[in-house]
Design a protein around this motif. Structure first.
Motif, PDB file in Angstrom:
ATOM      1  N   HIS A   1       0.816  -1.217   0.000  1.00 10.47           N
ATOM      2  CA  HIS A   1       0.000   0.000   0.000  1.00 10.47           C
ATOM      3  C   HIS A   1       0.854   1.272   0.000  1.00 10.47           C
ATOM      4  N   VAL A   2       1.915   1.302   0.797  1.00 15.11           N
ATOM      5  CA  VAL A   2       2.776   2.486   0.808  1.00 15.11           C
ATOM      6  C   VAL A   2       3.527   2.592  -0.516  1.00 15.11           C
ATOM      7  N   ALA A   3       4.020   1.459  -1.023  1.00 13.29           N
ATOM      8  CA  ALA A   3       4.740   1.463  -2.291  1.00 13.29           C
ATOM      9  C   ALA A   3       3.876   2.001  -3.426  1.00 13.29           C
ATOM     10  N   LEU A   4       2.594   1.665  -3.412  1.00 15.51           N
ATOM     11  CA  LEU A   4       1.671   2.139  -4.437  1.00 15.51           C
ATOM     12  C   LEU A   4       1.622   3.668  -4.461  1.00 15.51           C
ATOM     13  N   GLU A   5       1.452   4.273  -3.299  1.00 20.42           N
ATOM     14  CA  GLU A   5       1.389   5.736  -3.220  1.00 20.42           C
ATOM     15  C   GLU A   5       2.754   6.366  -3.485  1.00 20.42           C
ATOM     16  N   LEU A   6       3.803   5.744  -2.979  1.00 19.87           N
ATOM     17  CA  LEU A   6       5.165   6.251  -3.157  1.00 19.87           C
ATOM     18  C   LEU A   6       5.550   6.276  -4.628  1.00 19.87           C
ATOM     19  N   ALA A   7       5.305   5.173  -5.344  1.00 24.77           N
ATOM     20  CA  ALA A   7       5.690   5.086  -6.748  1.00 24.77           C
ATOM     21  C   ALA A   7       4.941   6.119  -7.585  1.00 24.77           C
ATOM     22  N   SER A   8       3.653   6.285  -7.320  1.00 24.53           N
ATOM     23  CA  SER A   8       2.848   7.231  -8.087  1.00 24.53           C
ATOM     24  C   SER A   8       3.329   8.664  -7.882  1.00 24.53           C
ATOM     25  N   LEU A   9       3.553   9.039  -6.641  1.00 22.99           N
ATOM     26  CA  LEU A   9       3.968  10.411  -6.352  1.00 22.99           C
ATOM     27  C   LEU A   9       5.395  10.671  -6.856  1.00 22.99           C
ATOM     28  N   ALA A  10       6.290   9.705  -6.679  1.00 24.50           N
ATOM     29  CA  ALA A  10       7.667   9.878  -7.152  1.00 24.50           C
ATOM     30  C   ALA A  10       7.706  10.052  -8.665  1.00 24.50           C
ATOM     31  N   HIS A  11       6.885   9.303  -9.374  1.00 23.12           N
ATOM     32  CA  HIS A  11       6.804   9.462 -10.834  1.00 23.12           C
ATOM     33  C   HIS A  11       6.361  10.876 -11.192  1.00 23.12           C
ATOM     34  N   ARG A  12       5.402  11.407 -10.466  1.00 18.70           N
ATOM     35  CA  ARG A  12       4.864  12.724 -10.778  1.00 18.70           C
ATOM     36  C   ARG A  12       5.871  13.839 -10.538  1.00 18.70           C
ATOM     37  N   VAL A  13       6.857  13.626  -9.664  1.00 20.27           N
ATOM     38  CA  VAL A  13       7.854  14.674  -9.416  1.00 20.27           C
ATOM     39  C   VAL A  13       9.167  14.403 -10.151  1.00 20.27           C
ATOM     40  N   GLY A  14       9.148  13.471 -11.108  1.00 21.13           N
ATOM     41  CA  GLY A  14      10.290  13.360 -12.006  1.00 21.13           C
ATOM     42  C   GLY A  14      11.201  12.170 -11.849  1.00 21.13           C
ATOM     43  N   PHE A  15      10.868  11.226 -10.969  1.00 26.09           N
ATOM     44  CA  PHE A  15      11.694  10.029 -10.839  1.00 26.09           C
ATOM     45  C   PHE A  15      11.264   8.977 -11.858  1.00 26.09           C
TER      46      PHE A  15
ATOM     47  N   ALA B   1       7.898 -10.086  -5.837  1.00 25.50           N
ATOM     48  CA  ALA B   1       7.709 -11.431  -6.393  1.00 25.50           C
ATOM     49  C   ALA B   1       6.244 -11.814  -6.524  1.00 25.50           C
ATOM     50  N   ARG B   2       5.335 -10.999  -6.012  1.00 28.88           N
ATOM     51  CA  ARG B   2       3.911 -11.344  -6.001  1.00 28.88           C
ATOM     52  C   ARG B   2       3.173 -10.662  -7.161  1.00 28.88           C
ATOM     53  N   PRO B   3       2.812 -11.396  -8.200  1.00 25.67           N
ATOM     54  CA  PRO B   3       2.174 -10.765  -9.360  1.00 25.67           C
ATOM     55  C   PRO B   3       0.816 -10.147  -9.038  1.00 25.67           C
ATOM     56  N   GLU B   4       0.159 -10.636  -8.003  1.00 27.53           N
ATOM     57  CA  GLU B   4      -1.133 -10.033  -7.653  1.00 27.53           C
ATOM     58  C   GLU B   4      -0.957  -8.625  -7.077  1.00 27.53           C
ATOM     59  N   TRP B   5       0.227  -8.301  -6.626  1.00 28.23           N
ATOM     60  CA  TRP B   5       0.524  -6.958  -6.130  1.00 28.23           C
ATOM     61  C   TRP B   5       1.274  -6.124  -7.178  1.00 28.23           C
ATOM     62  N   ALA B   6       2.251  -6.720  -7.820  1.00 25.18           N
ATOM     63  CA  ALA B   6       3.043  -6.002  -8.821  1.00 25.18           C
ATOM     64  C   ALA B   6       2.437  -6.231 -10.196  1.00 25.18           C
ATOM     65  N   ASN B   7       1.463  -5.423 -10.543  1.00 24.58           N
ATOM     66  CA  ASN B   7       0.815  -5.564 -11.849  1.00 24.58           C
ATOM     67  C   ASN B   7       0.526  -4.184 -12.436  1.00 24.58           C
ATOM     68  N   PRO B   8       0.377  -4.102 -13.764  1.00 23.06           N
ATOM     69  CA  PRO B   8       0.207  -2.800 -14.421  1.00 23.06           C
ATOM     70  C   PRO B   8      -1.033  -2.042 -14.004  1.00 23.06           C
ATOM     71  N   GLU B   9      -2.051  -2.743 -13.563  1.00 23.80           N
ATOM     72  CA  GLU B   9      -3.267  -2.049 -13.118  1.00 23.80           C
ATOM     73  C   GLU B   9      -2.993  -1.200 -11.884  1.00 23.80           C
ATOM     74  N   ARG B  10      -2.137  -1.698 -10.995  1.00 20.53           N
ATOM     75  CA  ARG B  10      -1.815  -0.943  -9.782  1.00 20.53           C
ATOM     76  C   ARG B  10      -0.705   0.078 -10.024  1.00 20.53           C
ATOM     77  N   PHE B  11       0.205  -0.223 -10.956  1.00 19.17           N
ATOM     78  CA  PHE B  11       1.362   0.649 -11.193  1.00 19.17           C
ATOM     79  C   PHE B  11       1.456   0.987 -12.685  1.00 19.17           C
ATOM     80  N   PRO B  12       0.552   1.797 -13.203  1.00 20.94           N
ATOM     81  CA  PRO B  12       0.523   2.054 -14.651  1.00 20.94           C
ATOM     82  C   PRO B  12       1.698   2.880 -15.164  1.00 20.94           C
ATOM     83  N   ASP B  13       2.368   3.632 -14.297  1.00 22.32           N
ATOM     84  CA  ASP B  13       3.425   4.549 -14.737  1.00 22.32           C
ATOM     85  C   ASP B  13       4.828   4.062 -14.387  1.00 22.32           C
ATOM     86  N   CYS B  14       4.953   2.794 -13.996  1.00 21.90           N
ATOM     87  CA  CYS B  14       6.237   2.299 -13.499  1.00 21.90           C
ATOM     88  C   CYS B  14       6.691   1.077 -14.274  1.00 21.90           C
TER      89      CYS B  14
END
Length: 261
Positions: free
Chosen positions: A111-125, A132-145
């Motif tokens: 849950h924290v990684a989801l918000e962290l990745a989205s916000l970091a992408h928006r500020v230029g990272f 290792a868990r595909p149910e968590w690491a999937n494009p629907e949850r992380f479209p910009d990463c």
């Protein structure tokens, strides 16, 4: 593809370059103000500022700028007196370095990684999420990463590191956090942080010392990571972490730490 579109593509690919722009000219010159040349680290070019000796001089200056801590430089040259060209005029060229975007690797896709990745992408990272868990690491949850469905510790061991790399450890398992940190601590990076309480942070540091890491290496670890704003929710925690990432990004890089030795 026009030059601006090519520069946008280079930025998207994370490839540093120098943009050289003719800002003044007098007399006979091969190009006039506004002419542009893009120089990459490998010496490949986009555009032109006239060819010949003047362009060769600018390419050399651009590659030197890429290797230096400076961000801009101005070159003023008399084409005949200094370069032996027959034009007889003068040119002033502005060089501006465009670095690769900082790379953030988030270990864990919770849950924290989801918000962290989205916000970091928006500020230029440029963000990569590893879990290792595909149910968590999937494009629907992380479209910009960029997503890597693999063991975070294995990926941490394989990473080369570097001054443009930022590492945030937020896995679902404390022993896995520990394994990732131990794999990263001896690598060069701008930032290395692990999520958790102050109690967890002290235990981490005790285990790292017991594993043989030096005190300077242990002190590189930012834990609890993030600016202390009293954050509670995943969204607030992400704000505090990204605030610290920005703080580090805007400061001169510190020397890389070393691990056990």
């Amino acid at each position: 593809m026009d030059l601006y579109a090519e520069m946008a593509a280079l930025v998207s690919e994370g490839r540093p370059f120098v943009l050289a722009t003719v800002i003044e000219s007098a007399g006979s010159t091969p190009q006039k103000p506004g002419s542009k040349l893009v120089v990459l680290e490998d010496g490949s070019l986009r555009g032109t500022v006239g060819g010949g000796a003047i362009e060769h001089q600018i390419i050399q200056a651009a590659q030197a700028l890429l290797a230096s801590p400076e961000h801009t430089r101005i070159i003023e040259t008399h084409l005949t007196h200094e370069l032996g060209m027959c034009c007889g005029g003068r040119m002033k060229v502005f060089l501006e370095k465009h670095g690769a975007p900082p790379r953030l690797t988030v270990f864990g896709a919770g849950h924290v990684a989801l918000e962290l990745a989205s916000l970091a992408h928006r500020v230029g990272f440029r963000v990569t999420v590893v879990d290792a868990r595909p149910e968590w690491a999937n494009p629907e949850r992380f479209p910009d990463c960029e997503l890597l469905v693999k063991d975070p510790a294995d990926h941490a061991r394989a990473l080369p590191g570097g001054p443009e790399h930022y590492f945030c450890v937020t896995t679902h398992d404390h022993p896995l956090d520990q394994a990732v940190v131990e794999a990263l601590l001896d690598k060069s990076s701008a930032y290395l942080g692990v999520i958790g309480s102050r109690r967890k942070a002290e235990r981490f540091r005790m285990r790292l010392r017991a594993a043989g890491f030096t005190e300077p290496a242990v002190e590189r670890l930012r834990s609890p990571m993030g600016v202390d704003i009293g954050a509670l929710t995943p969204q607030e925690i992400a704000v505090s972490i990204v605030g610290e990432l920005i703080q580090v990004r805007r400061q001169p890089p510190s020397p890389p730490g070393r691990g056990a030795g």
